[in-house]
Design an enzyme around this catalytic site. Structure first.
Site, PDB file in Angstrom:
ATOM      1  N   THR A 184       0.874  -1.174   0.000  1.00 43.11           N
ATOM      2  CA  THR A 184       0.000   0.000   0.000  1.00 43.11           C
ATOM      3  C   THR A 184       0.912   1.225   0.000  1.00 43.11           C
ATOM      4  O   THR A 184       2.120   1.108   0.197  1.00 43.11           O
ATOM      5  CB  THR A 184      -0.900   0.044   1.252  1.00 43.11           C
ATOM      6  OG1 THR A 184      -0.074   0.203   2.417  1.00 43.11           O
ATOM      7  CG2 THR A 184      -1.731  -1.214   1.396  1.00 43.11           C
ATOM      8  N   VAL A 189       7.504  -2.215   7.085  1.00 42.29           N
ATOM      9  CA  VAL A 189       7.397  -0.747   7.162  1.00 42.29           C
ATOM     10  C   VAL A 189       8.010  -0.170   5.890  1.00 42.29           C
ATOM     11  O   VAL A 189       9.118  -0.536   5.487  1.00 42.29           O
ATOM     12  CB  VAL A 189       8.150  -0.205   8.395  1.00 42.29           C
ATOM     13  CG1 VAL A 189       8.069   1.318   8.429  1.00 42.29           C
ATOM     14  CG2 VAL A 189       7.597  -0.815   9.675  1.00 42.29           C
ATOM     15  N   LYS A 190       7.256   0.727   5.248  1.00 35.69           N
ATOM     16  CA  LYS A 190       7.733   1.300   3.984  1.00 35.69           C
ATOM     17  C   LYS A 190       8.230   2.714   4.241  1.00 35.69           C
ATOM     18  O   LYS A 190       7.501   3.539   4.812  1.00 35.69           O
ATOM     19  CB  LYS A 190       6.544   1.329   3.014  1.00 35.69           C
ATOM     20  CG  LYS A 190       6.901   1.189   1.563  1.00 35.69           C
ATOM     21  CD  LYS A 190       5.580   1.062   0.807  1.00 35.69           C
ATOM     22  CE  LYS A 190       5.751   1.017  -0.660  1.00 35.69           C
ATOM     23  NZ  LYS A 190       4.467   1.195  -1.332  1.00 35.69           N
ATOM     24  N   VAL A 191       9.470   2.971   3.833  1.00 32.16           N
ATOM     25  CA  VAL A 191      10.053   4.317   4.003  1.00 32.16           C
ATOM     26  C   VAL A 191      10.550   4.807   2.656  1.00 32.16           C
ATOM     27  O   VAL A 191      10.947   4.003   1.808  1.00 32.16           O
ATOM     28  CB  VAL A 191      11.217   4.309   5.035  1.00 32.16           C
ATOM     29  CG1 VAL A 191      10.750   3.858   6.402  1.00 32.16           C
ATOM     30  CG2 VAL A 191      12.374   3.435   4.562  1.00 32.16           C
ATOM     31  N   ALA A 195       3.226  -1.091   4.732  1.00 29.04           N
ATOM     32  CA  ALA A 195       2.470   0.078   5.191  1.00 29.04           C
ATOM     33  C   ALA A 195       3.458   1.237   5.260  1.00 29.04           C
ATOM     34  O   ALA A 195       4.515   1.125   5.904  1.00 29.04           O
ATOM     35  CB  ALA A 195       1.862  -0.199   6.561  1.00 29.04           C
TER      36      ALA A 195
END
Ligand code: E4P
Length: 217
Positions: free
Chosen positions: A27, A82-84, A56
């Site tokens: 996402t 975790v998306k950075v 996310a």
């Protein structure tokens, strides 16, 4: 090649998941906004539905804030990645969150150098964006091939997660190059099943079956 679904629409994920072809979900803030849902709530539902990694994305810009957001997102479920973003602060956040035992997906990658840095800081996934490069008359698929070569040269374990996929051809091209994962909208994944000769052949078979009154059950 693993298939991730690039959407925050629960029904679309569930439909593909029933077929057993969903290895994960990605996402981003735009997809969450499009769903009209609360990020924590919809992400939790996706994690309940799918066994594989669910990306996310943080919405902060500084490393410290990204780390705080990442920690909160990671608490949603064990399968959160975790998306950075691929910024200097994003790389710092990736390093910290990875060392804390989280899966981290570094997104918005547009060069082999960026991918090299993401691997060096321990990213679980690197997300090179194919379609957005193609939109500028650049070659998104060439970027996937370049990153594959760089990672293979040194045995980096960061998985290449081909993103911004716009067509079924992008999927087979990624598979030929050896992307570890491709994330695509549900409609693109469904289009992979289509071929004009399949439709034509099936119509002929149905016509002949009707003429010969073939019945099976
Ligand atoms: C997924 O991780 C990306 O955010 C997504 O594939 C971007 O796709 P787009 O370029 O079509 O918005």
């Amino acid at each position: 090649m693993k298939f991730f679904v690039d959407t925050a629409e629960i029904d679309a994920i569930a439909e593909l998941n029933e077929l057993g072809i969903v290895d994960g979900v990605t996402t981003n803030p735009s997809l969450i906004a499009k769903s009209g849902r609360d990020i924590l709530e919809v992400t939790r539902e996706i994690c309940d539905l799918v066994d594989g990694p669910v990306s996310a994305e943080v919405v902060a810009l500084t490393a410290d804030e990204m780390i705080a957001e990442g920690r909160k997102l990671a608490k949603i479920a064990d399968n959160i990645a975790v998306k950075v973003p691929l910024t200097w602060d994003g790389l710092k956040a990736c390093n910290v969150l990875t060392n804390e035992g989280n899966m981290v997906n570094v997104t918005l990658c547009f060069s082999a150098n960026q991918a090299l840095l993401a691997a060096k800081v321990g990213a679980t996934f690197i997300s090179p964006f194919i379609g957005r490069l193609d939109d500028l008359n650049l070659d998104g698929m060439e970027l996937i091939a370049d990153i594959r070569e760089v990672y293979d040269n040194y045995g980096f374990e960061t998985q290449i997660l081909a993103a911004s996929i716009r067509s079924a051809n992008h999927m087979s091209d990624c598979a030929k190059i050896g992307a570890d994962v491709a994330t695509a909208p549900p409609e693109v994944i469904k289009k992979m099943a289509g071929h004009v000769l399949t439709d034509k052949g099936l119509a002929a078979f149905m016509e002949d079956a009707k003429k010969a009154n073939i019945k099976i059950v």
